[in-house]
Design a protein around this motif. Structure first.
Motif, PDB file in Angstrom:
ATOM      1  N   MET A 156       1.863  10.145   9.151  1.00 21.35           N
ATOM      2  CA  MET A 156       0.889  10.680  10.323  1.00 21.35           C
ATOM      3  C   MET A 156      -0.077   9.735  10.589  1.00 21.35           C
ATOM      4  O   MET A 156      -0.554   9.759  11.337  1.00 21.35           O
ATOM      5  N   THR A 157      -0.772   9.311   9.465  1.00 20.72           N
ATOM      6  CA  THR A 157      -1.850   8.726   9.523  1.00 20.72           C
ATOM      7  C   THR A 157      -1.574   7.153  10.136  1.00 20.72           C
ATOM      8  O   THR A 157      -2.487   6.762  10.828  1.00 20.72           O
ATOM      9  N   LEU A 158      -0.684   6.488   9.657  1.00 18.76           N
ATOM     10  CA  LEU A 158      -0.029   5.575  10.335  1.00 18.76           C
ATOM     11  C   LEU A 158       0.114   5.555  11.893  1.00 18.76           C
ATOM     12  O   LEU A 158      -0.231   4.724  12.475  1.00 18.76           O
ATOM     13  N   PRO A 208      -6.315   6.215   2.259  1.00 22.36           N
ATOM     14  CA  PRO A 208      -6.414   6.229   0.916  1.00 22.36           C
ATOM     15  C   PRO A 208      -6.188   7.492   0.367  1.00 22.36           C
ATOM     16  O   PRO A 208      -5.560   7.874  -0.450  1.00 22.36           O
ATOM     17  N   PHE A 209      -6.231   8.569   1.243  1.00 22.77           N
ATOM     18  CA  PHE A 209      -6.053   9.870   0.718  1.00 22.77           C
ATOM     19  C   PHE A 209      -4.774  10.302   1.254  1.00 22.77           C
ATOM     20  O   PHE A 209      -3.990  11.080   0.570  1.00 22.77           O
ATOM     21  N   THR A 210      -4.519  10.268   2.686  1.00 22.54           N
ATOM     22  CA  THR A 210      -3.310  10.642   2.920  1.00 22.54           C
ATOM     23  C   THR A 210      -2.026   9.804   2.533  1.00 22.54           C
ATOM     24  O   THR A 210      -0.808  10.465   2.596  1.00 22.54           O
ATOM     25  N   SER A 211      -2.125   8.767   2.164  1.00 21.16           N
ATOM     26  CA  SER A 211      -0.975   7.908   1.786  1.00 21.16           C
ATOM     27  C   SER A 211      -0.527   8.415   0.442  1.00 21.16           C
ATOM     28  O   SER A 211       0.699   7.822  -0.322  1.00 21.16           O
ATOM     29  N   ALA A 212      -0.985   9.379  -0.322  1.00 21.84           N
ATOM     30  CA  ALA A 212      -0.532   9.817  -1.517  1.00 21.84           C
ATOM     31  C   ALA A 212       0.945  10.771  -0.950  1.00 21.84           C
ATOM     32  O   ALA A 212       1.567  10.823  -2.201  1.00 21.84           O
ATOM     33  N   VAL A 224       9.909   1.860   4.196  1.00 13.28           N
ATOM     34  CA  VAL A 224       8.521   1.282   4.689  1.00 13.28           C
ATOM     35  C   VAL A 224       9.076   0.630   5.870  1.00 13.28           C
ATOM     36  O   VAL A 224       8.412   0.712   6.995  1.00 13.28           O
ATOM     37  N   SER A 225       9.997  -0.027   6.037  1.00  6.36           N
ATOM     38  CA  SER A 225      10.704  -0.740   7.076  1.00  6.36           C
ATOM     39  C   SER A 225      10.977   0.332   8.423  1.00  6.36           C
ATOM     40  O   SER A 225      10.457   0.212   9.582  1.00  6.36           O
ATOM     41  N   LEU A 271       0.875  -1.121  -0.042  1.00  5.44           N
ATOM     42  CA  LEU A 271      -0.014   0.144  -0.036  1.00  5.44           C
ATOM     43  C   LEU A 271       0.784   1.315  -0.012  1.00  5.44           C
ATOM     44  O   LEU A 271       0.594   2.128  -0.874  1.00  5.44           O
ATOM     45  N   LEU A 272       2.091   1.375   0.899  1.00  6.67           N
ATOM     46  CA  LEU A 272       2.862   2.602   0.828  1.00  6.67           C
ATOM     47  C   LEU A 272       3.421   2.577  -0.086  1.00  6.67           C
ATOM     48  O   LEU A 272       3.988   3.710  -0.768  1.00  6.67           O
ATOM     49  N   ARG A 273       4.107   1.493  -0.834  1.00  3.53           N
ATOM     50  CA  ARG A 273       4.972   1.399  -1.917  1.00  3.53           C
ATOM     51  C   ARG A 273       4.099   1.989  -3.249  1.00  3.53           C
ATOM     52  O   ARG A 273       4.540   2.840  -3.969  1.00  3.53           O
ATOM     53  N   THR A 274       2.772   1.768  -3.368  1.00  2.00           N
ATOM     54  CA  THR A 274       1.932   2.162  -4.301  1.00  2.00           C
ATOM     55  C   THR A 274       1.354   3.541  -4.189  1.00  2.00           C
ATOM     56  O   THR A 274       1.622   4.114  -5.194  1.00  2.00           O
TER      57      THR A 274
END
Length: 394
Positions: A296-298, A285-289, A239-240, A227-230
């Motif tokens: 922050m969302t994570l 889905p919005f903030t991960s852009a 990511v790690s 999800l984060l890579r995409t």
């Protein structure tokens, strides 16, 4: 002071048990190579662990309900030590699978009894914090267990992990033997009594809170890396790092959840954490852009998710304090089931649509958990109120 240190030792035991479960993800390829099986077959050791934990824990807790709690906890840690020794000496894959079953059986008892012993050692107005401290040990294993296991396995071989766990658990066994006072046995729970617990709507709906909470969490967490890579376009190393930092928020959330249960009550803490959890997944889905938005969302997501855990455990103890071990064993069985179902449903979502939709599906599940919580809280408190475990009725 002595009681606080004892509770900290129980948390350390939780860290060891959690690490024994989680670190396999980081050494799976090493296990497969050394035991001459495919990675896919080696991965079935994870399934074996989850099944034994989920099915075996309620059965074992009911069967040992007449044992004095200190004796039961020390016996479970002795079996845990034996399971790690078996894993360290594994010469074949099936021997390793057997060791995982032994570890899962002991871990189920350790988790449940550590929580009840920790809550009984604390003063009435600090029981939520005590549960939060014990759970913090398990949360810490999520942060450190996998990377430490992989690092030690790469340097000294994967079996060294289990040798170290056995050694540390033995030292902990000695400490707990000296520190824990004699604590009475739980109420004997025959089969008929076990089944009657499943007819209590307040208890069953509370277990559904656990199921939907962990299902929504695991559905997204299983696929958080792709999800984060995409979405954010970050590499594996980033990511790690992100997961390590957010894992620290899960530890903080565990501590805050226990504090919240003592300060504001388990009802308010559970509802608040589920609402924030759902909100974070809705926004993902919005903030991960962007990298900053994703991080922050994570952080909010991890913190809120693990704030629920100690408050939920506290609430379950308050429903049935005389049979707390059995109720918590059911909760842990539901937890393992929710993890398995959440990962499976997440795979279906990714296969049929997009990894970007996972956050919304997870938010819906958290919403169902919120509704289950509202229903459970609205039922009459049976058989006793939370006052019987040291708090005023919420």
């Amino acid at each position: 002071m002595r009681r606080g240190f004892t509770i900290s030792m129980l948390a350390f035991g939780g860290f060891l048990v959690g690490t024994a479960e989680m670190m396999v993800a980081g050494i799976l390829d090493m296990v497969a190579d050394d035991l001459h099986v495919s990675v896919g077959l080696a991965g079935q050791s994870v399934t074996m662990y989850a099944l034994v934990f989920a099915v075996g824990t309620p059965v074992l807790i009911a069967a040992t309900s007449r044992l004095e709690r200190k004796t039961l906890l020390l016996s479970a840690f002795a079996v845990f030590i034996a399971g790690n020794v078996l894993a360290c000496l594994s010469a074949s894959f099936w021997w390793f699978m057997f060791s995982r079953a032994v570890l899962a059986a002991s871990a189920g008892i350790i988790v449940v009894v550590s929580l009840t012993v920790g809550s009984r050692l604390a003063s009435p107005d600090q029981r939520g914090s005590a549960i939060g401290t014990v759970i913090m040990g398990f949360s810490l294993s999520l942060v450190l267990g996998v990377p430490l296991g992989a690092l030690i396995g790469e340097e000294y071989g994967w079996k060294m992990n289990f040798a170290l766990l056995a050694a540390l658990a033995f030292l902990l066994w000695i400490a707990l033997w000296k520190l824990i006072p004699s604590i009475g046995a739980d109420e004997s729970v025959p089969l008929k009594r076990q089944l009657s617990a499943l007819r209590n709507r307040k208890t069953v709906s509370a277990l559904f809170v656990t199921f939907f909470w962990i299902m929504g969490y695991q559905l997204v967490f299983t696929y958080v890396s792709p999800l984060l890579r995409t979405s954010a376009g970050i590499d594996t190393a980033m990511v790690s790092t992100a997961l390590l930092v957010c894992g620290l928020f899960s530890v903080a959330g565990s501590r805050f959840g226990g504090f919240g249960a003592d300060r504001w009550g388990s009802v308010r803490t559970i509802l608040f954490s589920l609402a924030v959890h759902a909100g974070a997944l809705l926004a993902l889905p919005f903030t991960s852009a962007s990298v900053a938005g994703a991080l922050m969302t994570l952080a909010v997501w991890f913190g809120a998710a693990w704030t629920t855990t100690p408050a939920q455990q506290y609430y379950l103890v308050s429903i049935s304090p005389k049979t707390a071990d059995f109720v918590l064993s059911l909760n842990n069985a539901v937890l393992q089931l929710g993890i398995a179902v959440g990962a499976a449903v997440g795979g279906v979502v990714v296969q049929l649509s997009s990894v970007r939709l996972l956050g919304w599906v997870g938010a819906v599940l958290e919403g169902l958990g919120f509704l289950a919580a509202v229903y459970s809280f609205s039922r009459k408190n049976a058989p006793v109120s939370e006052k019987s475990v040291g708090r005023k009725k919420e």
